[in-house]
Enzyme design. Sequence first.
Site, mmCIF file in Angstrom:
data_model
loop_
_atom_site.group_PDB
_atom_site.id
_atom_site.type_symbol
_atom_site.label_atom_id
_atom_site.label_comp_id
_atom_site.label_asym_id
_atom_site.label_seq_id
_atom_site.Cartn_x
_atom_site.Cartn_y
_atom_site.Cartn_z
ATOM 1 N N LYS A 179 0.843 -1.200 0.000
ATOM 2 C CA LYS A 179 0.000 0.000 0.000
ATOM 3 C C LYS A 179 0.872 1.242 0.000
ATOM 4 C CE LYS A 179 -1.955 2.734 3.124
ATOM 5 N NZ LYS A 179 -2.055 3.967 2.327
ATOM 6 N N GLU A 206 10.148 1.547 10.251
ATOM 7 C CA GLU A 206 11.073 2.652 9.943
ATOM 8 C C GLU A 206 10.293 3.933 10.168
ATOM 9 O OE1 GLU A 206 14.149 2.359 9.302
ATOM 10 O OE2 GLU A 206 14.303 0.219 8.834
ATOM 11 N N CYS A 266 13.143 11.699 5.760
ATOM 12 C CA CYS A 266 13.198 11.322 7.182
ATOM 13 C C CYS A 266 14.589 11.537 7.750
ATOM 14 C CB CYS A 266 12.777 9.873 7.342
ATOM 15 S SG CYS A 266 13.762 8.752 6.340
ATOM 16 N N GLU A 292 9.267 16.360 15.362
ATOM 17 C CA GLU A 292 9.511 16.271 13.922
ATOM 18 C C GLU A 292 8.545 17.194 13.184
ATOM 19 O OE1 GLU A 292 8.255 12.750 11.682
ATOM 20 O OE2 GLU A 292 10.229 12.693 10.737
HETATM 21 P P1 NAD Z 1 2.117 8.158 8.009
HETATM 22 O O1 NAD Z 1 2.527 7.378 9.197
HETATM 23 O O2 NAD Z 1 0.997 9.107 8.130
HETATM 24 O O3 NAD Z 1 1.708 7.161 6.806
HETATM 25 C C1 NAD Z 1 2.576 6.165 6.337
HETATM 26 C C2 NAD Z 1 1.743 5.080 5.678
HETATM 27 O O4 NAD Z 1 0.954 4.431 6.670
HETATM 28 C C3 NAD Z 1 0.758 5.604 4.641
HETATM 29 O O5 NAD Z 1 0.681 4.695 3.565
HETATM 30 C C4 NAD Z 1 -0.549 5.638 5.415
HETATM 31 O O6 NAD Z 1 -1.701 5.558 4.611
HETATM 32 C C5 NAD Z 1 -0.400 4.404 6.281
HETATM 33 N N1 NAD Z 1 -1.223 4.369 7.488
HETATM 34 C C6 NAD Z 1 -1.816 5.406 8.133
HETATM 35 N N2 NAD Z 1 -2.522 4.949 9.200
HETATM 36 C C7 NAD Z 1 -2.337 3.601 9.233
HETATM 37 C C8 NAD Z 1 -2.782 2.570 10.105
HETATM 38 N N3 NAD Z 1 -3.566 2.825 11.149
HETATM 39 N N4 NAD Z 1 -2.392 1.299 9.861
HETATM 40 C C9 NAD Z 1 -1.580 1.022 8.822
HETATM 41 N N5 NAD Z 1 -1.141 1.950 7.947
HETATM 42 C C10 NAD Z 1 -1.509 3.229 8.158
HETATM 43 O O7 NAD Z 1 3.433 8.861 7.484
HETATM 44 P P2 NAD Z 1 3.545 9.892 6.290
HETATM 45 O O8 NAD Z 1 2.981 11.187 6.721
HETATM 46 O O9 NAD Z 1 3.058 9.256 5.027
HETATM 47 O O10 NAD Z 1 5.149 10.009 6.147
HETATM 48 C C11 NAD Z 1 5.910 10.856 6.908
HETATM 49 C C12 NAD Z 1 6.569 10.118 8.053
HETATM 50 O O11 NAD Z 1 7.327 9.013 7.575
HETATM 51 C C13 NAD Z 1 7.573 10.993 8.793
HETATM 52 O O12 NAD Z 1 7.419 10.798 10.168
HETATM 53 C C14 NAD Z 1 8.921 10.466 8.321
HETATM 54 O O13 NAD Z 1 9.973 10.680 9.216
HETATM 55 C C15 NAD Z 1 8.613 9.013 8.171
HETATM 56 N N6 NAD Z 1 9.582 8.359 7.287
HETATM 57 C C16 NAD Z 1 10.490 7.497 7.841
HETATM 58 C C17 NAD Z 1 11.446 6.891 7.038
HETATM 59 C C18 NAD Z 1 12.479 5.948 7.601
HETATM 60 O O14 NAD Z 1 13.124 5.268 6.827
HETATM 61 N N7 NAD Z 1 12.639 5.879 8.904
HETATM 62 C C19 NAD Z 1 11.455 7.163 5.663
HETATM 63 C C20 NAD Z 1 10.521 8.054 5.147
HETATM 64 C C21 NAD Z 1 9.585 8.642 5.968
#
Ligand code: NAD
Length: 485
Positions: free
Chosen positions: A177, A252, A286, A389
């Site tokens: 997804k 992650e 990130c 963040e």
């Molecule tokens: P998010 O957590 O809002 O969403 C990430 C994914 O999870 C999306 O596909 C979303 O639809 C899905 N999701 C949302 N609620 C869910 C649930 N209850 N169960 C399962 N899946 C669910 O994050 P975002 O806003 O898309 O991305 C930004 C965040 O990602 C930042 O905090 C950033 O630091 C982090 N990030 C981390 C890394 C890493 O490698 N550590 C890399 C890139 C981004």
Amino acid sequence: MPTELNKILNFIDGQFDGPVGGKYLDNIEPATGQPYSQVPDSDSRDVDQAVAAAEKAFPEWSGTSTAERSRVLLRIADLIERDLEKFARAESVDTGKPLSLARSLDIPRASSNFRFFATAILHTENEAHVMDGVAFNYTLRQPRGVVGLISPWNLPLYLLSWKIAPAIAVGNTAVAKPSELTPMTAFLLCEICREAGLPNGVLNIVHGTGPNVGSAITAHPKVGTISFTGGTVTGRKVAEAGAPLFKKISLELGGKNPNIIFADANLDAAIVGSLRSSFANQGQVCLCGSRVFVERSAYDEFVRRFVEKTAQLQLGDPLESTTDQGAIVSRTQLEKVKFYVGLAREEGGKITVGGSAPPPPNDRCRDGFFFPPTVITGLPVASRVNREEIFGPVITITPFESEEEVIGYANDNEYGLASSVWTQNLNRAHRVAEQIHTGTVWVNCWLVRDLRVPFGGMKQSGVGREGGNEALHFFTEAKNICIAK
Ligand code: NAD
């Protein structure tokens, strides 16, 4: 192009189809603020279908020779490279990032992910342990079955392919997804997988929101392995959903990464490197170093020169070749960035450059989500802006007096994803790197990625490691076979 009235479709069992419930969400182009396509608003029924297709495909794919799996993945990498321009444009329109960045970084790295794992599986070794006169043990690593892969919006194809490639390379089948905010490159990838000869059901992509699709994947009893990249708050929900079923989960998560500049650093290099680590992809990586710490004796010069360079960054239409800074991914994210800049003012910070929404770069982008690179000084280390963040083009710069003090600042945070240290003193580089609690420490560089090394976060930045053997091990179950002598 299998679109239907500009609609993105799910990819299940090798077929493109709309969601069972027939509902779609608008897919907004961040640079214009306008919908430019629609994305399925799928639910658990679509996930059930995808899991069933993945389950059906598993016996044959896991029994396919390593050489053949490698060949298919290499073909996928070739086809991404063939269609680089198409992918880069889709990524830029979907995310708001400069087309030049998508072309030079995101898409080439996505094809590298497939190429890397396609060849890694040809060179794995099996461990064996011989017990004198008693037995002979060997470790068999077998694919785990149907795996769930969930990714965020900031580097959509790069991060999704970083999961898909190792998962299917070792013989799993997947239900993936992408973020509902940036679904387009995953959609294009499905076409390529078909063309490359990936058997039906090996990769299934279900589009939709986290609560509807993401949680249906994490809760599904037949998906025993989850690889998730996203925010820490969501990661906690994923962990909670998986724990009662003892799922194998890799998380992650977010970061608030320190970028430490000692007075003995090559200041020219540190400024250029810090400009990238602060504002690449509008600060939405990130690994971005959003907390900059500069040794007191170099502080004034660093701030003056860094602010000068920041002001020169060209904010503009992501599709223009002169643009350094594109749009923020969504209105919600833009509002979050503005909130934190307001909070910085309340907390006593000085906005040294940036800080308020700029005029639109052109008429096409008049309703786009733009915010300039922003530098804040004078904030207490313990302020919220310095701890939480933001995930946007906003950084703080704080002076420090000693090595000990800055290590304390760096570690005094709930996150532990990555850090950078700039110094020409080799002993100091090792000493400081050893003491910082982050999964990666870059010395005199940033975002240099070797796909063989473990990648992941400490503390609340995640659980588990991806990359190289770590990923191959995560996506396989190690079985010990003990043969008596
Ligand atoms: P998010 O957590 O809002 O969403 C990430 C994914 O999870 C999306 O596909 C979303 O639809 C899905 N999701 C949302 N609620 C869910 C649930 N209850 N169960 C399962 N899946 C669910 O994050 P975002 O806003 O898309 O991305 C930004 C965040 O990602 C930042 O905090 C950033 O630091 C982090 N990030 C981390 C890394 C890493 O490698 N550590 C890399 C890139 C981004």
